[in-house]
Scaffold this motif. Structure first.
Motif, PDB file in Angstrom:
ATOM      1  N   THR A   1      19.149 108.389  93.374  1.00  0.00           N
ATOM      2  CA  THR A   1      18.062 108.592  94.080  1.00  0.00           C
ATOM      3  C   THR A   1      16.823 108.335  93.073  1.00  0.00           C
ATOM      4  OG1 THR A   1      18.509 110.375  95.588  1.00  0.00           O
ATOM      5  CG2 THR A   1      16.252 110.105  95.145  1.00  0.00           C
ATOM      6  N   PHE A   2      16.873 108.490  91.601  1.00  0.00           N
ATOM      7  CA  PHE A   2      16.127 107.995  90.717  1.00  0.00           C
ATOM      8  C   PHE A   2      16.165 106.525  90.699  1.00  0.00           C
ATOM      9  CE2 PHE A   2      14.543 111.157  87.409  1.00  0.00           C
ATOM     10  CZ  PHE A   2      14.623 112.330  88.193  1.00  0.00           C
ATOM     11  N   GLN A   3      17.377 105.965  90.974  1.00  0.00           N
ATOM     12  CA  GLN A   3      17.433 104.564  90.511  1.00  0.00           C
ATOM     13  C   GLN A   3      16.668 103.774  91.855  1.00  0.00           C
ATOM     14  OE1 GLN A   3      18.885 103.643  87.596  1.00  0.00           O
ATOM     15  NE2 GLN A   3      20.060 102.160  88.673  1.00  0.00           N
ATOM     16  N   ALA A   4      16.846 104.350  93.049  1.00  0.00           N
ATOM     17  CA  ALA A   4      16.188 103.746  94.187  1.00  0.00           C
ATOM     18  C   ALA A   4      14.724 103.916  94.192  1.00  0.00           C
ATOM     19  CB  ALA A   4      16.554 104.629  95.569  1.00  0.00           C
TER      20      ALA A   4
ATOM     21  N   LEU B   1      20.547 117.546  85.161  1.00  0.00           N
ATOM     22  CA  LEU B   1      19.876 117.324  83.981  1.00  0.00           C
ATOM     23  C   LEU B   1      20.725 116.441  83.035  1.00  0.00           C
ATOM     24  CD1 LEU B   1      17.617 120.089  83.725  1.00  0.00           C
ATOM     25  CD2 LEU B   1      16.964 118.041  84.552  1.00  0.00           C
ATOM     26  N   ASP B   2      21.935 116.893  82.876  1.00  0.00           N
ATOM     27  CA  ASP B   2      22.994 116.364  82.181  1.00  0.00           C
ATOM     28  C   ASP B   2      23.183 114.899  82.618  1.00  0.00           C
ATOM     29  OD1 ASP B   2      22.876 118.567  80.580  1.00  0.00           O
ATOM     30  OD2 ASP B   2      24.841 119.181  81.315  1.00  0.00           O
ATOM     31  N   ALA B   3      23.453 114.545  83.917  1.00  0.00           N
ATOM     32  CA  ALA B   3      23.840 113.129  84.429  1.00  0.00           C
ATOM     33  C   ALA B   3      22.410 112.266  84.255  1.00  0.00           C
ATOM     34  CB  ALA B   3      23.969 113.388  85.879  1.00  0.00           C
ATOM     35  N   LEU B   4      21.431 112.788  84.223  1.00  0.00           N
ATOM     36  CA  LEU B   4      19.830 112.011  84.255  1.00  0.00           C
ATOM     37  C   LEU B   4      20.040 111.696  82.688  1.00  0.00           C
ATOM     38  CD1 LEU B   4      17.380 114.031  86.222  1.00  0.00           C
ATOM     39  CD2 LEU B   4      18.503 111.608  86.817  1.00  0.00           C
ATOM     40  N   ALA B   5      20.365 112.505  81.812  1.00  0.00           N
ATOM     41  CA  ALA B   5      20.225 112.250  80.218  1.00  0.00           C
ATOM     42  C   ALA B   5      21.206 111.268  80.070  1.00  0.00           C
ATOM     43  CB  ALA B   5      20.541 113.369  79.482  1.00  0.00           C
TER      44      ALA B   5
END
Length: 381
Positions: free
Chosen positions: A341-344, A49-53
């Motif tokens: 994965t989000f980016q993809a 969650l920290d990395a996504l933010a």
């Protein structure tokens, strides 16, 4: 179980157009499911969650592309019974109530990495499975109208080792198997493709569908590591013969080998099977930073794999794709892998196109390994 949740942007200002990428995700709050010093811990979710933010991969930054689902109901025991025996479900519930914190797996495991339960583990598992089946509902509905919506369940505990009647390998219930059966029995999606790229073989998922021709299981993992299953010649049984495709990779296999797996095995097998939905058991412990095993996937390798599987979903099954978190025990490798994965899923370029200090790959040995799989399953062009 919950119905379809409103996918409109949370702040009401963004507009999503059918056909554009839309990532629908949900997070299970499993902070009570923790065993001191264990690799599979709550810090995994915090790191993600920290990395996504930090990369702005949140609804607050991209409300027209990213939606976090809230208020999802936990799974019921009826949902668990899609896959698991009543005896197993009862045993897990009672252990949480009467014995936890405790070790629950009978299968031989390393002393410092046992399968455990705390007082909240049973409830935490139900929350994660509730997310998994709700995401299937979401993409099943969206797939009728376009190819935009993809799902990602950030859930723990993981699931792909759990069998119908036993907890194994940090897994209490088999999340992806329950999601697959839910897709078939409650969403009318008859053929399910499961792709598992966790470094460890998904023995539980294989066992559950080993005789079932309606589920194609493709598992890419490291050769000859725990739990010891997943050899090339494990291909299914009876009506399910050739419905299991195991791809055991030699030590130090990395980005190029993973790309070859996608091109030579996953893509042709998926096209031949023609699924109605694709599920991914997304473990990130094949990353070169991970402490448990010895594959050398880079962070962008996950972008490559998920992008390819996303394109297959768009081509073959109306874009229906759900990703469920499995392993990953380097906080950096895990969080970067999830961000990729989000980016993809959003059709964006990789954030980490090259990792430093990645050893060279055993390309010749890996090619021979892939040749065996291609030949055995008749996947040659």
């Amino acid at each position: 179980m919950t119905g379809i949740i409103d996918q409109s942007p949370a702040n009401g200002t963004g507009v999503h157009h059918s056909g554009d990428p839309l990532l629908v995700y949900a997070v299970s709050a499993s902070r009570g499911h923790d065993w001191e010093g264990h690799y599979e811990c709550g810090k995994r979710m915090t790191s993600i969650l920290d990395a996504l933010a930090s990369h702005g991969l949140t609804p607050a930054k991209h409300s027209h592309e990213i939606v976090e689902l809230q208020g999802i109901n936990p799974a019921s025991e009826t949902d668990l019974e899609l896959v698991h025996t009543t005896e197993h479900i009862t045993k897990m519930r009672q252990k949480a109530l009467e014995e936890a914190p405790c070790v629950v797996a009978d299968f031989e495991e390393p002393a410092d990495n046992v399968t455990y339960m705390t007082k909240t583990s049973y409830e935490d598992a139900l929350k994660g499975i509730g997310i998994a089946v709700t995401l299937v509902d979401q993409v099943a509905a969206a797939g009728k109208d376009g190819k935009g919506t993809k799902g990602f369940g950030l859930i723990r505990p993981p699931g792909h080792h759990a069998t119908t009647d036993a907890p194994i390998g940090f897994c209490l219930f088999n999340n992806v198997a329950i999601a697959a059966r839910h897709a078939q029995e409650r969403c009318g999606l008859k053929k399910v493709l499961i792709v598992d790229f966790d470094v460890h073989h998904g023995n539980g998922t294989q066992d559950i569908f080993y005789e079932d021709p309606s589920v194609l299981f493709i598992d890419v993992h490291q050769l000859d590591v725990w739990p010891g299953s997943g050899q090339v010649d494990e291909t299914g049984k009876g009506a399910g013969q050739k419905g299991t495709i195991n791809v055991p990779l030699p030590i130090a296999s990395g980005d190029e080998v993973a790309g070859n797996c996608l091109k030579r095995i996953i893509a042709p097998a998926a096209r031949r099977f023609a699924p109605d939905i694709i599920l991914i058991s997304a473990g990130f412990d094949a990353h070169w930073r991970d402490p448990l095993e010895q594959l050398n996937f880079q962070s962008a390798t996950y972008h490559k794999l998920v992008s390819g599987i996303r394109d297959l979903a768009d081509e073959l099954c109306g874009g229906r794709l759900v990703v469920l978190l499995e392993g990953g025990y380097s906080m950096q490798g895990l969080s970067e892998g999830v961000c990729e994965t989000f980016q993809a899923l959003l059709k964006r370029p990789p954030l980490h196109p090259h990792d430093a200090d990645v050893p060279s790959e055993p390309l010749q040995a890996a090619q021979l390994a892939l040749d065996d799989v291609v030949s055995l399953h008749g996947l040659a062009a």
